[in-house]
Design a protein around this motif. Sequence first.
Motif, PDB file in Angstrom:
ATOM      1  N   LYS A  97       1.222  -1.474  -0.031  1.00 58.37           N
ATOM      2  CA  LYS A  97      -0.042  -0.411   0.140  1.00 58.37           C
ATOM      3  C   LYS A  97       0.688   1.614  -0.194  1.00 58.37           C
ATOM      4  CE  LYS A  97      -3.528   2.520   2.060  1.00 58.37           C
ATOM      5  NZ  LYS A  97      -4.927   2.129   3.299  1.00 58.37           N
ATOM      6  N   TYR A  98       1.893   1.146   1.052  1.00 55.59           N
ATOM      7  CA  TYR A  98       2.573   2.466   0.540  1.00 55.59           C
ATOM      8  C   TYR A  98       3.990   2.337   0.200  1.00 55.59           C
ATOM      9  CZ  TYR A  98      -0.708   3.132   4.515  1.00 55.59           C
ATOM     10  OH  TYR A  98      -2.331   3.494   5.013  1.00 55.59           O
ATOM     11  N   GLY A 100       6.348   7.354   5.916  1.00 54.54           N
ATOM     12  CA  GLY A 100       6.119   8.183   6.649  1.00 54.54           C
ATOM     13  C   GLY A 100       4.472   7.460   7.468  1.00 54.54           C
ATOM     14  N   LYS A 101       4.170   8.409   8.567  1.00 50.13           N
ATOM     15  CA  LYS A 101       2.764   8.379   9.075  1.00 50.13           C
ATOM     16  C   LYS A 101       2.103   7.456   9.099  1.00 50.13           C
ATOM     17  CE  LYS A 101       3.617  12.588  11.055  1.00 50.13           C
ATOM     18  NZ  LYS A 101       2.375  13.544  11.478  1.00 50.13           N
ATOM     19  N   ASP A 102       1.741   6.915   7.530  1.00 54.56           N
ATOM     20  CA  ASP A 102       0.652   6.284   7.426  1.00 54.56           C
ATOM     21  C   ASP A 102       1.503   4.339   7.286  1.00 54.56           C
ATOM     22  OD1 ASP A 102      -1.136   8.080   7.393  1.00 54.56           O
ATOM     23  OD2 ASP A 102      -1.225   8.647   5.691  1.00 54.56           O
ATOM     24  N   ALA A 103       2.290   4.069   7.083  1.00 51.50           N
ATOM     25  CA  ALA A 103       2.993   3.467   6.956  1.00 51.50           C
ATOM     26  C   ALA A 103       3.259   3.081   8.612  1.00 51.50           C
ATOM     27  CB  ALA A 103       3.818   3.697   5.534  1.00 51.50           C
ATOM     28  N   GLU A 104       3.879   3.784   8.515  1.00 54.90           N
ATOM     29  CA  GLU A 104       4.217   3.784  10.306  1.00 54.90           C
ATOM     30  C   GLU A 104       3.453   3.040  11.653  1.00 54.90           C
ATOM     31  OE1 GLU A 104       7.007   5.914  12.183  1.00 54.90           O
ATOM     32  OE2 GLU A 104       8.060   6.241  10.640  1.00 54.90           O
ATOM     33  N   ALA A 105       1.857   3.745  11.131  1.00 56.43           N
ATOM     34  CA  ALA A 105       1.143   3.476  11.638  1.00 56.43           C
ATOM     35  C   ALA A 105       0.080   1.675  11.272  1.00 56.43           C
ATOM     36  CB  ALA A 105      -0.215   3.986  11.200  1.00 56.43           C
ATOM     37  N   ALA A 106       0.816   1.461  10.355  1.00 54.41           N
ATOM     38  CA  ALA A 106       0.120   0.631   8.383  1.00 54.41           C
ATOM     39  C   ALA A 106       0.828  -0.879   9.987  1.00 54.41           C
ATOM     40  CB  ALA A 106       0.197   0.205   7.588  1.00 54.41           C
TER      41      ALA A 106
END
Length: 101
Positions: free
Chosen positions: A61-62, A86-92
Motif C-alpha cells: 500500500k505505501y 511516512g506516518k501512515d506506513a508506520e501506523a500500518a
Amino acid sequence: MRTTLVRSVVLTAVGFGLALGLSACGGGVDKAALSDKLKTEADFKGLPDSFADCMADAMLKYGDQDDLQKYVDGKLKVDSVGGLDGKDAEAAAQKCADQVQ
C-alpha cells in the motif's frame, strides 16, 4: 482504400501500444512473493506468517512499487525500499505488530 489502410495501421499501432503499456504495468508486486521474502529476514524469524502477510499488505500500500520488486528480486535491501517511512506506513506496521502481541 488508402484511407482504410492507414486507419487500420493506426488502430493496430494504438492497440499494440496499449497492450505493451498494460503488460508493463503487470499486476504489480506479488503479495505472496513479498511475504515469502519478508519471512527470510532475521527480524521475521519465529513470528507468525500472518505478521509477514500483514506487513506485505502495508508495504504494497505505501511502498515504492519498483523498490518492492527489486527487494523481492534480491536487488535491494528492505531498509532501502522507499515510501515506508511516512506516518501512515508506520501506523500500518504498528497495527501488524499489535496483532502479534
